[in-house]
Design an enzyme around this catalytic site. Structure first.
Site, PDB file in Angstrom:
ATOM      1  N   LYS A 178     -77.770 -61.443-100.256  1.00  0.00           N
ATOM      2  CA  LYS A 178     -78.522 -60.533 -99.403  1.00  0.00           C
ATOM      3  C   LYS A 178     -79.545 -61.339 -98.607  1.00  0.00           C
ATOM      4  O   LYS A 178     -80.423 -61.974 -99.185  1.00  0.00           O
ATOM      5  CB  LYS A 178     -79.219 -59.465-100.243  1.00  0.00           C
ATOM      6  CG  LYS A 178     -80.018 -58.487 -99.400  1.00  0.00           C
ATOM      7  CD  LYS A 178     -80.529 -57.325-100.215  1.00  0.00           C
ATOM      8  CE  LYS A 178     -81.349 -56.382 -99.354  1.00  0.00           C
ATOM      9  NZ  LYS A 178     -81.880 -55.263-100.129  1.00  0.00           N
ATOM     10  N   LYS A 211     -74.440 -59.017 -97.535  1.00  0.00           N
ATOM     11  CA  LYS A 211     -75.224 -58.102 -96.724  1.00  0.00           C
ATOM     12  C   LYS A 211     -76.233 -58.876 -95.883  1.00  0.00           C
ATOM     13  O   LYS A 211     -76.893 -59.753 -96.426  1.00  0.00           O
ATOM     14  CB  LYS A 211     -75.964 -57.146 -97.668  1.00  0.00           C
ATOM     15  CG  LYS A 211     -76.903 -56.195 -96.995  1.00  0.00           C
ATOM     16  CD  LYS A 211     -77.608 -55.374 -98.036  1.00  0.00           C
ATOM     17  CE  LYS A 211     -78.594 -54.462 -97.331  1.00  0.00           C
ATOM     18  NZ  LYS A 211     -79.433 -53.752 -98.250  1.00  0.00           N
TER      19      LYS A 211
HETATM   20  C1  PBG Z   1     -83.621 -52.542-100.263  1.00  0.00           C
HETATM   21  C2  PBG Z   1     -82.472 -52.191 -99.407  1.00  0.00           C
HETATM   22  C3  PBG Z   1     -82.431 -52.400 -98.025  1.00  0.00           C
HETATM   23  C4  PBG Z   1     -81.201 -51.940 -97.582  1.00  0.00           C
HETATM   24  C5  PBG Z   1     -80.499 -51.453 -98.692  1.00  0.00           C
HETATM   25  N1  PBG Z   1     -81.310 -51.634 -99.831  1.00  0.00           N
HETATM   26  C6  PBG Z   1     -83.430 -52.897 -97.067  1.00  0.00           C
HETATM   27  C7  PBG Z   1     -84.354 -53.939 -97.412  1.00  0.00           C
HETATM   28  O1  PBG Z   1     -84.050 -54.887 -98.155  1.00  0.00           O
HETATM   29  O2  PBG Z   1     -85.479 -53.844 -96.915  1.00  0.00           O
HETATM   30  C8  PBG Z   1     -80.782 -51.985 -96.156  1.00  0.00           C
HETATM   31  C9  PBG Z   1     -79.556 -51.277 -95.772  1.00  0.00           C
HETATM   32  C10 PBG Z   1     -79.397 -51.084 -94.313  1.00  0.00           C
HETATM   33  O3  PBG Z   1     -80.110 -51.663 -93.469  1.00  0.00           O
HETATM   34  O4  PBG Z   1     -78.503 -50.315 -93.962  1.00  0.00           O
HETATM   35  N2  PBG Z   1     -83.456 -52.523-101.606  1.00  0.00           N
END
Ligand code: PBG
Length: 325
Positions: free
Chosen positions: A197, A250
């Site tokens: 991520k 991601k």
């Molecule tokens: C945080 C989380 C995020 C997303 C999913 N879970 C955002 C972040 O890390 O601030 C983002 C998903 C998206 O942008 O569609 N646990």
């Protein structure tokens, strides 16, 4: 004389369909959905046209429609009232909170539909961070966060979660969560780890939807530097060793190289998260009449599978499901 004429294999749609390597079906898709307190609410998210914050009753109705399109799984995110947020994210451990109630309602109404749940503190954190925020040192504390994340997973599993998705990027959390789930009799609950991520600027619309923007600092001490790919493989293989069932990358489209590298390194299923900013860009350009949004959707989702994904979390799930039906 030209011996090789690759165009022969493209001469009409039937010929093209014979040689087509990659096909997306609704069975490959996971629909992220947002849930909020209330009744009969479908509150549109401005930066994500076509996406809503649903009250539990409407969430169930939406999930039912997705299921009827052949989509096997939904992934739920809670919109938590500001008054319930604090720096320890205590509401994350409320067994009667919005999130466990939403999970239970989905499982009761649609027992076959897979429910994936998110394990991270940001929706509940007054600081908007995924782990515990230490005000004295301005640090996100790794090890103390693990126990809370594990407790969250157990609450979600009790409510009926089929797949927990740790999205927090704390070190060691997959092993910690696996161990806690097993000790509590949830050895059949799967873990889809947000293994790779990145600290991405493509999460903007999602943070609007949840009002979860970091109040202080950024997420760069736990989410990954987008300049790196060796580190990505390292992260993913650690999660594999710790017991992840599915590895996620991601965001999606800017990271197809990472998906394809990971495909060479693991035999676990790979998921991609086609995130909010990727969705918003296509929607916005479509609204300006600058691209054919629907076909950009089909092309993007196909690219994920071509790169090596087994499944895709995407806000396009419903639209793609309708397109394919
Ligand atoms: C945080 C989380 C995020 C997303 C999913 N879970 C955002 C972040 O890390 O601030 C983002 C998903 C998206 O942008 O569609 N646990």
């Amino acid at each position: 004389m030209i011996v090789n004429r690759p165009r022969r294999n493209r001469k009409n749609e039937n010929m093209r369909s014979l040689i087509r390597e990659t096909i997306v079906t609704p069975k490959d898709l996971i629909a992220p959905l947002f849930v909020i307190e209330g009744k009969n609410i479908a509150d549109p998210i401005k930066s994500m046209p076509g996406q809503f914050r649903f009250s539990i009753d409407r969430l169930v109705a939406e999930a039912k429609e997705l299921q009827s399109l052949g989509i096997p799984c939904v992934s739920i995110f809670p919109v938590i009232d500001d008054k319930l947020k604090d720096s320890f994210a205590k509401e994350a451990l409320n067994p009667n909170g919005l999130y466990p109630r939403a999970i239970a309602a989905l499982k009761e109404a649609l027992p076959e539909l897979l429910v994936m749940t998110d394990v991270a503190l940001d929706p509940y954190s007054s600081m908007g961070h995924d782990g515990i925020y230490d005000e004295k040192t301005n640090q996100i504390l790794n090890d103390p966060s693990l126990e809370i994340l594990a407790q969250m997973s157990i609450i979600q599993a009790k409510a009926g979660s089929d797949i927990v998705g740790p999205s927090d990027m704390m070190d060691g959390r997959v092993g910690y969560i696996r161990n806690s789930l097993d000790k509590n009799g949830f050895e059949n609950v799967s873990i889809m780890s947000y293994a790779i991520k990145y600290a991405s600027y493509f999460y903007g619309p999602f943070r609007d939807a949840l009002d979860s923007k970091p109040r202080k600092g950024d997420k760069k001490t736990y989410q990954m530097d987008f300049s790196n790919s060796k580190e990505a493989i390292l992260e993913a293989l650690l999660d594999e060793r710790e017991g992840a069932d599915i590895l996620m990358v991601k965001p999606g489209l800017p990271y197809l190289d990472i998906i394809s590298k990971l495909r060479e390194k693991t035999n676990l299923p790979i998921a991609a998260y086609n995130v909010s900013g990727e969705y918003a860009m296509i929607k916005a350009a479509n609204e300006f009449g600058w691209v054919d949004g629907k076909m950009c959707m089909v092309e993007s989702l196909t690219a994920f599978k071509r790169a090596g994904c087994d499944m895709i979390l995407t806000y396009f799930a419903k639209e793609m499901g309708q397109f394919l039906n």
